[in-house]
Design an enzyme around this catalytic site. Structure first.
Site, PDB file in Angstrom:
ATOM      1  N   CYS A 117     -23.806 -29.013  -3.103  1.00  0.00           N
ATOM      2  CA  CYS A 117     -24.068 -27.278  -3.424  1.00  0.00           C
ATOM      3  C   CYS A 117     -24.699 -27.945  -5.254  1.00  0.00           C
ATOM      4  CB  CYS A 117     -22.933 -26.188  -3.449  1.00  0.00           C
ATOM      5  SG  CYS A 117     -22.612 -25.858  -2.141  1.00  0.00           S
ATOM      6  N   HIS A 255     -23.315 -21.397  -9.043  1.00  0.00           N
ATOM      7  CA  HIS A 255     -23.349 -21.256  -7.937  1.00  0.00           C
ATOM      8  C   HIS A 255     -23.130 -20.088  -7.051  1.00  0.00           C
ATOM      9  CE1 HIS A 255     -23.338 -22.482  -3.653  1.00  0.00           C
ATOM     10  NE2 HIS A 255     -22.018 -22.863  -3.804  1.00  0.00           N
ATOM     11  N   ASN A 285     -23.099 -18.094   0.692  1.00  0.00           N
ATOM     12  CA  ASN A 285     -22.524 -19.298   0.042  1.00  0.00           C
ATOM     13  C   ASN A 285     -24.422 -19.802   0.201  1.00  0.00           C
ATOM     14  OD1 ASN A 285     -22.696 -22.169  -0.827  1.00  0.00           O
ATOM     15  ND2 ASN A 285     -20.531 -21.769  -0.561  1.00  0.00           N
TER      16      ASN A 285
HETATM   17  N1  ACO Z   1     -10.365 -12.993   7.696  1.00  0.00           N
HETATM   18  C1  ACO Z   1      -8.911 -12.582   7.265  1.00  0.00           C
HETATM   19  N2  ACO Z   1      -7.657 -13.223   7.280  1.00  0.00           N
HETATM   20  C2  ACO Z   1      -7.923 -14.570   6.993  1.00  0.00           C
HETATM   21  C3  ACO Z   1      -8.912 -14.995   6.780  1.00  0.00           C
HETATM   22  C4  ACO Z   1     -10.489 -14.812   7.140  1.00  0.00           C
HETATM   23  N3  ACO Z   1     -11.885 -14.940   7.428  1.00  0.00           N
HETATM   24  N4  ACO Z   1      -9.332 -16.729   6.765  1.00  0.00           N
HETATM   25  C5  ACO Z   1      -8.547 -16.797   6.400  1.00  0.00           C
HETATM   26  N5  ACO Z   1      -7.662 -15.795   6.792  1.00  0.00           N
HETATM   27  C6  ACO Z   1      -5.856 -15.463   6.708  1.00  0.00           C
HETATM   28  C7  ACO Z   1      -5.839 -16.984   6.174  1.00  0.00           C
HETATM   29  O1  ACO Z   1      -5.271 -17.793   8.018  1.00  0.00           O
HETATM   30  C8  ACO Z   1      -3.831 -17.182   5.837  1.00  0.00           C
HETATM   31  O2  ACO Z   1      -3.205 -17.046   6.595  1.00  0.00           O
HETATM   32  P1  ACO Z   1      -1.561 -17.308   6.994  1.00  0.00           P
HETATM   33  O3  ACO Z   1      -1.445 -16.039   4.906  1.00  0.00           O
HETATM   34  O4  ACO Z   1      -1.540 -15.743   7.651  1.00  0.00           O
HETATM   35  O5  ACO Z   1      -1.167 -17.835   6.487  1.00  0.00           O
HETATM   36  C9  ACO Z   1      -4.877 -15.846   4.901  1.00  0.00           C
HETATM   37  O6  ACO Z   1      -5.779 -15.559   5.115  1.00  0.00           O
HETATM   38  C10 ACO Z   1      -4.506 -16.589   3.418  1.00  0.00           C
HETATM   39  O7  ACO Z   1      -5.822 -17.709   3.731  1.00  0.00           O
HETATM   40  P2  ACO Z   1      -5.838 -18.631   2.377  1.00  0.00           P
HETATM   41  O8  ACO Z   1      -6.910 -19.559   2.770  1.00  0.00           O
HETATM   42  O9  ACO Z   1      -4.459 -18.746   1.630  1.00  0.00           O
HETATM   43  O10 ACO Z   1      -7.103 -17.252   1.734  1.00  0.00           O
HETATM   44  P3  ACO Z   1      -7.772 -17.922   0.392  1.00  0.00           P
HETATM   45  O11 ACO Z   1      -6.946 -16.674  -0.525  1.00  0.00           O
HETATM   46  O12 ACO Z   1      -7.645 -18.771  -0.458  1.00  0.00           O
HETATM   47  O13 ACO Z   1      -8.791 -17.233   0.293  1.00  0.00           O
HETATM   48  C11 ACO Z   1     -10.983 -18.467   0.573  1.00  0.00           C
HETATM   49  C12 ACO Z   1      -9.714 -17.919   1.205  1.00  0.00           C
HETATM   50  C13 ACO Z   1     -11.404 -17.321   0.223  1.00  0.00           C
HETATM   51  C14 ACO Z   1     -11.536 -19.754   0.974  1.00  0.00           C
HETATM   52  C15 ACO Z   1     -10.804 -18.998  -1.234  1.00  0.00           C
HETATM   53  O14 ACO Z   1      -9.535 -20.446  -1.513  1.00  0.00           O
HETATM   54  C16 ACO Z   1     -11.751 -19.731  -1.607  1.00  0.00           C
HETATM   55  O15 ACO Z   1     -12.738 -19.312  -1.839  1.00  0.00           O
HETATM   56  N6  ACO Z   1     -12.337 -20.784  -1.840  1.00  0.00           N
HETATM   57  C17 ACO Z   1     -13.092 -22.037  -2.221  1.00  0.00           C
HETATM   58  C18 ACO Z   1     -13.790 -21.788  -1.303  1.00  0.00           C
HETATM   59  C19 ACO Z   1     -15.376 -22.150  -1.599  1.00  0.00           C
HETATM   60  O16 ACO Z   1     -16.589 -21.440  -2.672  1.00  0.00           O
HETATM   61  N7  ACO Z   1     -15.913 -22.604  -0.895  1.00  0.00           N
HETATM   62  C20 ACO Z   1     -17.319 -23.269  -1.216  1.00  0.00           C
HETATM   63  C21 ACO Z   1     -17.958 -24.006  -2.399  1.00  0.00           C
HETATM   64  S1  ACO Z   1     -18.590 -25.814  -1.721  1.00  0.00           S
HETATM   65  C22 ACO Z   1     -20.033 -25.259  -1.128  1.00  0.00           C
HETATM   66  O17 ACO Z   1     -20.576 -24.205  -1.685  1.00  0.00           O
HETATM   67  C23 ACO Z   1     -19.746 -26.254  -0.261  1.00  0.00           C
END
Ligand code: ACO
Length: 330
Positions: A117, A255, A285
Site C-alpha cells: 500500500c 492510503h 482498501n
Molecule cells: N464482522 C463481524 N465481526 C467481526 C468481523 C466482521 N467482519 N471481523 C472480526 N470480527 C469480530 C472478531 O472476531 C472479534 O470478535 P470477538 O471479540 O468475539 O473475538 C471482534 O469482531 C473484534 O475484532 P478485532 O479484530 O479486535 O476488531 P478491531 O476493532 O481491531 O477492528 C479491524 C478490526 C477493522 C481490522 C482493525 O483492526 C483495523 O482496521 N486494522 C487495520 C487494518 C488495515 O488497515 N489493514 C490494511 C492496511 S495495509 C494494507 O492496506 C495492505
C-alpha cells in the site's frame, strides 16, 4: 561534469475501477458479519471487484490512458513505465510491460515495484529520482492491486476490508519543483503481520510439496497501531524537510485503508479532519491504487484545487510507509 538536478511534477492522473459492486449486505450472505460492524470499524460500505474475465492490467491501462490524456502526453513520449503492484496478473511479464504493450508506449522501459500500500509513494520517489538525474523526462507511474483474487472469502476479518482498483500518474521534468520531498521507510522485521505468502511447488526430486493458500493474513490490531503511530511521524518529517507547516497543507490524501485510521492520524497531527479526503466507503482498501484513486476523485469533485499543496501518505505490508509533499499545479 554537469551536476544539475532536474525538477519534476505530476501533470496527469487517472483511475480504473471494475464495475461490479459488492455491498456490505452482500457479504452478510457469505460470512457472519453485518453492515453495522463493517461501517463502524472501517467506514467501508461497498467495494468493487473484478469479474473472471477482467484483469488488473486492464484496470491499470484504463487509469494510465486517462492520466496520459489529462497530461496531454502521447504514449510514444513516455520514457519509463513503473507499475506499483503486489498482485500482478503474472509473475512475469511485469504489469508495466503489459501496460507498455496495450498503450503502445514503444519507447518506454518498464518494470514493477512491490511495496504494497506504500507502492504509489515509493514509485513517486523512483520517478522523481530518474527525472532528477536527467535519465528520463516523462514517466508513467501506474498502481494496481486486485485483492479479490487473494482473499479468503470465508475469513470475515479480511474479506470485508479490500477492493480492486488501479490509478496512474504522469510525472514529467518541469521548470518548477512539484514533487517537493518524498519520505520512504520500511521495517522488514514486522513483515509477518501482513502477508500474502506465495504458493509454489518444489521440485519433487528434493522436497515434499507443502503448498499453502495464497491468502491475506493480517494482524489487524497491530497494523492499526502501526499506522496511527508511524504515519503522523512520517508526515511531520516530510513537511519539516520541505519547510512548510501542517497548516499550509491544503489537502491530505492518505492510503484509504480505514476511516478510523485516517481520523486518528488527523487528530494526532492536530489537523482538521476536513482536510483529509476519504472515498474508501465506495471502494474499500484498494492497496497501492488507493491514493491515486482518491486524488483523482478529489480533483474531479473540486476538493483539490490548482494550485494546492498536498500530502500523500501510504502505509502497509513490508512493513512499508512513506509520505510525499506535492505541489499540484498541472
Ligand atoms: N464482522 C463481524 N465481526 C467481526 C468481523 C466482521 N467482519 N471481523 C472480526 N470480527 C469480530 C472478531 O472476531 C472479534 O470478535 P470477538 O471479540 O468475539 O473475538 C471482534 O469482531 C473484534 O475484532 P478485532 O479484530 O479486535 O476488531 P478491531 O476493532 O481491531 O477492528 C479491524 C478490526 C477493522 C481490522 C482493525 O483492526 C483495523 O482496521 N486494522 C487495520 C487494518 C488495515 O488497515 N489493514 C490494511 C492496511 S495495509 C494494507 O492496506 C495492505
Amino acid at each position: 561534469m554537469n551536476n544539475k538536478l532536474f525538477s519534476s511534477k505530476i501533470i496527469g492522473i487517472g483511475k480504473g475501477l471494475p464495475e461490479t459492486v459488492i455491498k456490505n449486505s452482500d457479504l452478510e450472505k457469505i460470512v457472519d458479519t453485518n453492515d453495522e460492524w463493517i461501517s463502524t470499524r472501517s467506514g467501508i460500505k461497498q467495494r468493487r471487484v473484478v469479474k473472471a474475465e477482467e484483469t488488473g492490467t486492464g484496470l491499470a491501462v484504463k487509469a494510465s490512458h486517462d492520466a496520459l490524456g489529462l497530461a496531454g502526453v502521447n504514449p510514444e513520449e513516455i520514457d519509463l513505465i513503473i507499475c506499483a503492484t503486489s498482485m500482478p496478473d503474472n509473475l512475469y511479464p511485469s504489469t508495466a510491460c503489459e501496460i507498455q504493450k496495450e498503450l503502445k508506449c514503444v519507447n518506454a522501459a518498464a518494470f514493477d515495484i512491490t511495496a504494497a500500500c506504500s507502492g504509489l509513494v515509493y514509485g513517486l520517489n523512483v520517478a522523481k529520482s530518474f527525472i532528477a538525474s536527467g535519465i528520463y523526462k516523462n514517466i508513467l507511474l501506474a498502481s494496481v492491486d486486485v485483492h479479490s483474487r487473494f482473499i479468503n472469502w470465508e475469513d470475515r476479518s479480511t474479506c470485508v476490508l479490500f477492493g480492486d482498483g488501479a490509478g496512474a500518474m504522469v510525472v514529467t521534468r518541469s521548470e518548477e519543483e512539484g514533487i517537493l520531498y518524498v519520505d520512504m521507510e520500511a521495517d522488514g522485521s514486522r513483515g509477518e503481520e501482513l502477508k500474502i505468502p506465495l504458493s509454489g511447488k518444489n521440485c519433487p526430486l528434493v522436497a515434499q510439496n507443502t503448498l499453502k493458500d495464497s491468502y491475506v493474513y493480517m494482524n489487524g490490531r497491530e497494523i492499526y497501531k502501526f499506522a496511527v503511530n508511524t504515519v503522523p511521524v512520517s508526515i511531520k518529517k516530510a513537511v519539516d524537510k520541505v519547510g512548510v507547516s501542517l497548516e499550509e497543507v491544503d489537502c491530505f490524501i492518505l492510503h484509504q485503508a480505514n476511516a478510523r485510521i485516517i481520523e486518528s492520524i488527523a487528530d494526532r497531527l492536530k489537523v482538521s479532519r476536513e482536510k483529509f479526503f476519504i472515498n474508501l466507503h465506495k471502494y474499500g482498501n484498494t492497496s497501492a491504487a488507493s491514493i491515486v484513486i482518491a486524488m483523482t476523485e478529489a480533483v474531479e469533485e473540486g476538493f483539490i484545487k490548482s494550485p494546492s499543496l498536498l500530502v500523500l501518505s501510504g502505509f502497509g505490508a513490508g512493513l512499508t510507509w512513506g509520505t510525499a509533499v506535492v505541489r499540484w499545479n498541472p
